[in-house]
Enzyme design. Structure first.
Site, PDB file in Angstrom:
ATOM      1  N   ARG A 186      45.691  46.451  32.324  1.00  0.00           N
ATOM      2  CA  ARG A 186      45.214  45.573  34.008  1.00  0.00           C
ATOM      3  C   ARG A 186      44.749  45.146  32.996  1.00  0.00           C
ATOM      4  O   ARG A 186      43.270  44.971  32.626  1.00  0.00           O
ATOM      5  CB  ARG A 186      44.624  46.632  34.707  1.00  0.00           C
ATOM      6  CG  ARG A 186      43.822  45.737  36.356  1.00  0.00           C
ATOM      7  CD  ARG A 186      43.399  46.521  36.708  1.00  0.00           C
ATOM      8  NE  ARG A 186      43.109  45.973  38.285  1.00  0.00           N
ATOM      9  CZ  ARG A 186      44.245  45.798  39.040  1.00  0.00           C
ATOM     10  NH1 ARG A 186      44.872  47.137  39.580  1.00  0.00           N
ATOM     11  NH2 ARG A 186      43.632  45.665  40.576  1.00  0.00           N
ATOM     12  N   CYS A 217      40.897  34.654  42.610  1.00  0.00           N
ATOM     13  CA  CYS A 217      40.891  33.155  42.452  1.00  0.00           C
ATOM     14  C   CYS A 217      41.322  32.382  43.704  1.00  0.00           C
ATOM     15  O   CYS A 217      42.298  32.956  43.853  1.00  0.00           O
ATOM     16  CB  CYS A 217      41.982  33.744  41.164  1.00  0.00           C
ATOM     17  SG  CYS A 217      42.161  31.913  40.478  1.00  0.00           S
ATOM     18  N   GLU A 272      33.832  39.242  38.127  1.00  0.00           N
ATOM     19  CA  GLU A 272      35.276  40.005  37.711  1.00  0.00           C
ATOM     20  C   GLU A 272      36.239  39.192  38.281  1.00  0.00           C
ATOM     21  O   GLU A 272      35.620  39.042  39.431  1.00  0.00           O
ATOM     22  CB  GLU A 272      35.612  41.197  37.352  1.00  0.00           C
ATOM     23  CG  GLU A 272      36.779  41.925  37.537  1.00  0.00           C
ATOM     24  CD  GLU A 272      37.784  41.762  38.606  1.00  0.00           C
ATOM     25  OE1 GLU A 272      39.090  43.011  38.466  1.00  0.00           O
ATOM     26  OE2 GLU A 272      37.276  41.830  39.886  1.00  0.00           O
ATOM     27  N   ARG A 331      42.208  41.481  33.041  1.00  0.00           N
ATOM     28  CA  ARG A 331      40.327  40.950  33.926  1.00  0.00           C
ATOM     29  C   ARG A 331      40.051  39.887  32.821  1.00  0.00           C
ATOM     30  O   ARG A 331      39.797  40.517  32.175  1.00  0.00           O
ATOM     31  CB  ARG A 331      39.850  41.813  34.864  1.00  0.00           C
ATOM     32  CG  ARG A 331      41.016  42.696  35.983  1.00  0.00           C
ATOM     33  CD  ARG A 331      41.851  41.551  36.836  1.00  0.00           C
ATOM     34  NE  ARG A 331      42.290  42.147  38.450  1.00  0.00           N
ATOM     35  CZ  ARG A 331      43.695  42.442  38.133  1.00  0.00           C
ATOM     36  NH1 ARG A 331      44.284  42.023  37.306  1.00  0.00           N
ATOM     37  NH2 ARG A 331      44.160  43.299  39.236  1.00  0.00           N
TER      38      ARG A 331
END
Length: 435
Positions: free
Chosen positions: A169, A82, A121, A171
């Site tokens: 997690r 990101c 992802e 994502r």
């Protein structure tokens, strides 16, 4: 149609492992992995150790790769960081994106090869970055770019633990499809809330409650060009949504998974013989962890003299064995608040997780990273990896979509830059990167 895959930012091969676990004919024809600033390329070495060497496995800076020379493929996959995806005008009156931002390399690959499908992802904060001043701009830029290239998009933020996998997690998974595919023709004409709950590839194995909340839409066509978009776009993206022909739909979903769950205890080794993994093997570590993981209220003073209190809630210590593991970071096994500390099954002593257990949290085979890299890099690569089971689950839905495609039609695709009604796509496609 064929099922040829190109893998960008391959790491130790999480996308490939997840797709190949399906045994449905996925064929990786090209891959790139490069760790900038590192002399030793441990992740790439692990990739080659498992999949063999090939002239089509690239270990070079992706920005220097000739994308047009990559073999043809049907699905582009990759996990990318990101970053700040803004663009700006230059002194030469051109358009420039920030140098080194890896999204533009993905965009370059798509524009060079125009694959029918793209599967990416990213971290969950992508949906809200860069922050409160222009929330959602970065993810919006990705949608804007894909729209101008001639793709529709669906995304979903998935917490792996909500679907029975052993790690909490979160994502964002992005599935894009060219506007000449049968799938695009189908879902772009349907009510988008129905697409999300019925026709998305995620739903094949990751079921959701059909009742969405916080539904909203926005039209990107109101922005006159990419600079206007970069400077002014802001939008609150929810955890799922679609984009077709400038129109964005987003909503909040909840998982409806009712199956079994894997816990941290399920993935722990019955016996560990590495004494250095035990917290009490080094003086002061136990006390340090008790402080780091405990609640805190710390008085602080800002640069202008303002006094305030930094507060932090306590967290489970040791980690609860009857729950999935927390999100694993690249700093795993260092003495910090985010590191897992577990109760050893044989001795009851507190310890760090073993590298094999780190692999199991991401559902890789045992010793996947035991390919000559030091243990700290085994943790690092797993902190950068994804939960393989989630890739397999989404891959099942992509399998179904690809089976329905007419290959001869896809061969006739006209790149978006040739579509006359897109009046500023050349501006987008000709981005140059400057310091």
């Amino acid at each position: 149609m064929q099922k040829r895959v190109a893998e960008m930012f391959a790491g130790v091969g999480g996308f490939r492992v997840g797709l190949e676990n399906l045994n449905t004919g996925w064929d990786t024809v090209w891959a790139n992995q490069w760790e900038p600033g590192k002399k030793a390329q441990y992740a790439y070495d692990a990739y080659v150790a498992h999949f063999g060497s090939s002239e089509n496995y690239s270990n070079e800076d992706i920005s220097k790769v000739d994308k047009s020379a990559v073999p043809d493929f049907d699905l582009l996959v990759g996990g990318f960081p990101c970053q700040d995806y803004s663009v700006a005008s230059t002194k030469a009156k051109g358009i420039a994106g920030k140098k080194g931002v890896l999204w533009w390399d993905i965009r370059d690959m798509i524009s060079a090869k125009f694959p029918p499908f793209v599967f990416l992802e990213n971290v969950d904060r992508l949906l809200s970055s860069p922050g409160a001043k222009q929330r959602g701009r970065d993810f919006g830029m990705i949608l804007y770019t894909l729209n101008q290239l001639g793709y529709g998009v669906q995304w979903r933020m998935i917490n792996a633990a909500e679907y029975g996998f052993p790690q909490r997690r979160r994502r964002v998974f992005i599935f894009a499809y060219r506007n000449d595919t049968k799938y695009y023709a189908k879902v772009s004409q349907e009510p988008q809330n129905e697409v999300v709950v019925r026709d998305a590839p995620y739903n094949k194995s990751l079921p959701i409650n059909p009742k969405l909340t916080l539904e909203k839409e926005i039209d990107m066509a109101s922005y006159k060009n990419i600079l206007d978009f970069s400077d002014n776009f802001t939008f609150k993206f929810e955890n799922t949504g679609t984009m077709h022909e400038n129109k964005i739909f987003t909503a909040k979903y909840e998982s409806s998974y009712q199956g079994p769950y894997q816990t941290l205890d399920d993935i722990l080794l019955p016996e560990v013989d590495d004494e250095n993994l035990f917290i009490d093997a080094k003086e002061g570590r136990l006390e340090k962890f008790e402080y780091l993981k405990g609640p805190k209220r710390i008085p602080r003073v800002s640069a202008d003299g303002h006094e305030w209190v930094y507060s932090e809630g306590g967290m489970a210590f040791p980690d609860a064995g009857n729950k999935p593991g927390r999100t694993m970071l690249t700093s795993e096994k260092s003495v910090n608040r985010s590191t897992h500390v577990v109760e050893d099954k044989k001795t009851g002593r507190l310890r760090f997780i073993h590298p094999i257990e780190a692999e199991r949290l991401n559902m890789f085979p045992d010793n996947w990273t035991n390919t000559g890299m030091p243990n700290n890099m085994r943790y690092f690569t797993m902190g950068n990896a994804l939960v393989v089971g989630v890739i397999s689950a989404i891959g099942k839905g992509i399998d179904d979509i690809m089976l329905e495609e007419n290959e001869s039609k896809l061969d006739e695709f006209i790149p978006a830059k040739s579509i006359p009604e897109v009046n500023h796509v050349d501006l987008l496609l000709n981005l140059e990167f400057t310091e």
